[in-house]
Design a protein around this motif. Structure first.
Motif, mmCIF file in Angstrom:
data_model
loop_
_atom_site.group_PDB
_atom_site.id
_atom_site.type_symbol
_atom_site.label_atom_id
_atom_site.label_comp_id
_atom_site.label_asym_id
_atom_site.label_seq_id
_atom_site.Cartn_x
_atom_site.Cartn_y
_atom_site.Cartn_z
ATOM 1 N N UNK A 181 -0.650 21.688 70.959
ATOM 2 C CA UNK A 181 -0.735 20.414 71.215
ATOM 3 C C UNK A 181 -0.576 19.591 69.970
ATOM 4 N N UNK A 182 0.507 19.892 69.010
ATOM 5 C CA UNK A 182 0.733 19.447 67.607
ATOM 6 C C UNK A 182 0.877 18.064 67.597
ATOM 7 N N UNK A 183 0.234 17.218 66.624
ATOM 8 C CA UNK A 183 0.435 15.951 66.476
ATOM 9 C C UNK A 183 1.670 15.428 65.792
ATOM 10 N N UNK A 184 2.294 16.157 64.843
ATOM 11 C CA UNK A 184 3.495 16.187 64.426
ATOM 12 C C UNK A 184 3.678 15.087 63.250
ATOM 13 N N UNK A 185 3.425 13.733 63.914
ATOM 14 C CA UNK A 185 3.584 12.599 62.922
ATOM 15 C C UNK A 185 2.673 12.378 62.433
ATOM 16 N N UNK A 186 2.635 11.404 61.188
ATOM 17 C CA UNK A 186 1.285 11.013 60.420
ATOM 18 C C UNK A 186 0.263 10.443 61.499
ATOM 19 N N UNK A 205 -3.706 26.853 65.305
ATOM 20 C CA UNK A 205 -4.100 25.276 65.025
ATOM 21 C C UNK A 205 -3.864 24.576 66.136
ATOM 22 N N UNK A 206 -4.835 23.478 66.329
ATOM 23 C CA UNK A 206 -4.895 22.782 67.638
ATOM 24 C C UNK A 206 -5.094 21.659 67.312
ATOM 25 N N UNK A 207 -4.308 20.569 67.728
ATOM 26 C CA UNK A 207 -4.406 19.010 67.460
ATOM 27 C C UNK A 207 -4.658 18.660 66.134
ATOM 28 N N UNK A 208 -5.637 18.089 65.745
ATOM 29 C CA UNK A 208 -6.030 17.695 64.321
ATOM 30 C C UNK A 208 -5.496 18.639 63.486
ATOM 31 N N UNK A 266 -3.038 20.072 59.187
ATOM 32 C CA UNK A 266 -3.604 20.941 57.958
ATOM 33 C C UNK A 266 -2.585 22.289 57.943
ATOM 34 N N UNK A 267 -2.348 22.657 59.154
ATOM 35 C CA UNK A 267 -1.365 23.880 59.204
ATOM 36 C C UNK A 267 -0.160 23.622 58.361
ATOM 37 N N UNK A 268 0.454 22.446 58.140
ATOM 38 C CA UNK A 268 1.873 22.331 57.515
ATOM 39 C C UNK A 268 1.487 22.316 56.085
ATOM 40 N N UNK A 307 -8.264 27.260 63.677
ATOM 41 C CA UNK A 307 -8.386 25.991 63.089
ATOM 42 C C UNK A 307 -8.582 24.932 64.233
ATOM 43 N N UNK A 308 -9.751 23.962 63.830
ATOM 44 C CA UNK A 308 -10.452 23.308 64.783
ATOM 45 C C UNK A 308 -9.546 21.731 64.986
ATOM 46 N N UNK A 309 -9.633 21.258 65.989
ATOM 47 C CA UNK A 309 -9.095 19.878 66.235
ATOM 48 C C UNK A 309 -10.170 18.908 65.894
#
Length: 568
Positions: free
Chosen positions: A223-228, A198-201, A205-207, A126-128
């Motif tokens: 490199x998960x972004x985690x927060x909104x 899944x990477x970055x952005x 989506x993964x969640x 899955x793309x960033x």
């Protein structure tokens, strides 16, 4: 001589009797204080509080090495990278965006291990950020996993008609899940062992995917972004502005920008990503120590907490020295930058051992010490009033600048035509009086030069942040990024003083004409309005041009005030 003629003669004489220096200063100073006070008030009212504490957070790992190991008494086969040759093929899948009905023809690149026995595990990439395509994304990683026995699928990024800030994450989750379903239906794939990478952005989506599809077997989050998005992006931009050496004043731009209320534009800034169910499956998290985009300490803590709330204790975290946001070594802007040492080996080992149900013997959190420079600004929210005002002042100023430019071009063309026809070549187009034309020119040139300096400084900051994000190092001398802010502040203050002098001069001339007195002379007002006894310019075009340009230049000052230049 008639009484009317005598009155006009007296008014002309008064107009030629100017104020002394002392009186001019006495009038100019209060005007300057009022104008500057207005701009300081605007800067103060548009300021945004931002908590960055605690700073300098760190999380010690449990082991310095990143290797993943399992207790494997039965000798379950765990092929390494390079075990099999890899064959690839393409297919097309139509994905539909439920909200609009749009259909995208998604191209998918499938890689399969040649000669691998039995049903194999599958993985969807899955793309960033950006507009990733199947043929130019994840090439080495997807091939390495395929060579270790995985059937991998790299699809085009689900885009439809969305833009950078309007990505439809729930719809993207459905689209990616169609690729997951495709892999599950292949005879060479074990349908119970298909997971996502899944990477970055795409970690947002993964969640949604894991929440909606309870049969996804595992997830690797790079490199998960985690927060909104609002908080995640606000964090990394604020952090990177500091890292590249930008003046602290530029932080005020970040604060105001990420308080924008873009809901009416379809923004996904405030999409809900606090979905504990999104971490309910075996999860591998990978960070690079040079990643300047993610809040790694708070992110790790949030993932672990969310997974535990969802009843999942199978979370492994690895931190790689020197790796950047996409786990590359060096500057990702350069082609061929390698992946962090042992990254792919660690991922394949973890995935194979996890899918085989083996007990992990390596530490769950290992590698380089995890650092984070500032806190995630979780208090960020959209401010409707601030957004409407900022939008209005920028649009109005841009419109006034455009009108002023067009009028200047029209005057230039008119003057050129007169000169070419050798008729009335000396006739004035503007007809400015009392030096107002020269003062307007100086103020306009100074204001526009300051605007260019501001744009150049901000542009340099943005370019430096982009280079830093791709793994480059900040310049030792930040240059314009550091000194441009105080220079713009100083010059803007001088421009306010110049405007104060112009307004005082207008008052001086008006008083000489009998306008600025109590009671004002009706005849004087009538003569000024009709153009018989003008104050600014002898020609109506010049008078209109003066006020349009003056409004445009003051609009630029209001724009500067909006971004915080008048907070000293």
């Amino acid at each position: 001589m008639s009484s009317t003629s005598a009155d006009k003669t007296t008014e002309r004489e008064q107009g030629n009797t100017g104020w002394g220096l002392g009186k001019r200063v006495l009038v100019t100073v209060p005007i300057f204080i009022i104008l500057l006070g207005l701009l300081v008030t605007v800067s103060s009212l548009t300021s945004v509080p931002w908590a960055i504490e605690p700073t300098g957070q760190s999380m010690e790992t449990l082991a310095p090495g990143t290797a993943v190991s399992f207790d494997n008494p039965q000798g379950v086969a765990m092929p390494a990278k390079g075990t099999y040759r890899v064959a690839s093929r393409h297919l097309n899948i139509d994905i539909r965006r439920a909200e609009t009905g749009e259909v995208q023809h998604m191209r998918v690149l499938v890689r399969e291990p040649v000669g691998a026995p039995g049903s194999r595990p599958g993985m969807v990439f899955m793309h960033g950020a950006g507009r990733g395509m199947s043929d130019n994304s994840f090439g080495d990683v997807a091939t390495d996993f395929a060579s270790a026995g995985f059937v991998t699928a790299v699809p085009d990024k689900p885009l439809w008609s969305t833009g950078t800030i309007t990505r439809d994450y729930p719809a993207s989750a459905v689209a990616y899940d169609k690729v997951v379903s495709y892999l599950r239906g292949l005879p060479s794939v074990d349908s119970g062992k298909v997971g996502i990478y899944a990477t970055s952005e795409s970690t947002w989506i993964a969640q949604y995917m894991v929440q909606n599809d309870r049969h996804i077997a595992f997830q690797i989050l790079l490199s998960p972004m985690v927060y909104a998005p609002r908080q995640s992006l606000g964090f990394f931009v604020a952090q990177d502005f500091s890292l590249v050496g930008a003046h602290d004043g530029y932080q005020s731009i970040v604060r105001r920008l990420f308080h924008a209320d873009l809901g009416k534009f379809g923004s996904n800034f405030d999409i809900d990503v606090d979905l504990p169910r999104g971490y309910a499956i075996p999860t591998m998290v990978a960070y690079g120590s040079k990643d300047v985009m993610t809040a790694q300490v708070e992110g790790t803590a949030h993932i672990l907490d969310s997974a535990h709330r969802a009843g999942n204790r199978n979370v492994t975290v690895r931190s790689y020295s020197v790796g950047n946001h996409v786990l590359r070594l060096g500057d990702e802007a350069e082609e061929g930058t390698p992946l962090a040492d042992d990254y792919v080996n660690d991922m394949t080992t973890w995935t194979e051992g996890t899918l085989a149900g083996l007990r992990q013997t390596s530490e769950p959190v290992a590698g380089a010490t995890i650092h984070q420079s500032i806190a995630v600004p979780t208090e960020l929210h959209g401010d409707r009033t601030l957004t409407v005002y900022g939008f209005a002042i920028h649009i109005a100023t841009a419109a006034l600048l455009l009108v002023s430019l067009l009028m200047a071009l029209a005057a230039l063309v008119l003057k050129a035509v007169r000169l070419l026809r050798r008729r009335n070549g000396k006739a004035k187009v503007f007809g400015f009086l009392h030096g107002f034309g020269g003062e307007l020119l100086v103020i306009a040139v100074t204001t526009l030069a300051t605007l260019v300096l501001f744009a150049s400084g901000l542009g340099q900051v943005i370019m430096a942040v982009v280079r830093l994000g791709w793994g480059g190092a900040p310049d030792e001398d930040p240059g314009m990024m550091h000194w441009s802010w105080p220079v713009v502040q100083l010059v803007s203050t001088l421009v306010v003083w110049a405007w104060s002098r112009v307004l005082a001069r207008l008052a001086e001339v008006a008083q000489g004409r009998g306008i600025a007195q109590l009671p004002p002379s009706r005849a004087a007002i009538r003569d000024v309005v009709s153009g018989r006894e003008p104050v600014l310019a002898s020609r109506r075009f010049g008078r209109v041009y003066f006020w349009v340009t003056a409004a445009a230049m003051f609009g630029v000052l209001l724009v500067f005030a909006f971004w915080g230049f008048f907070v000293y």
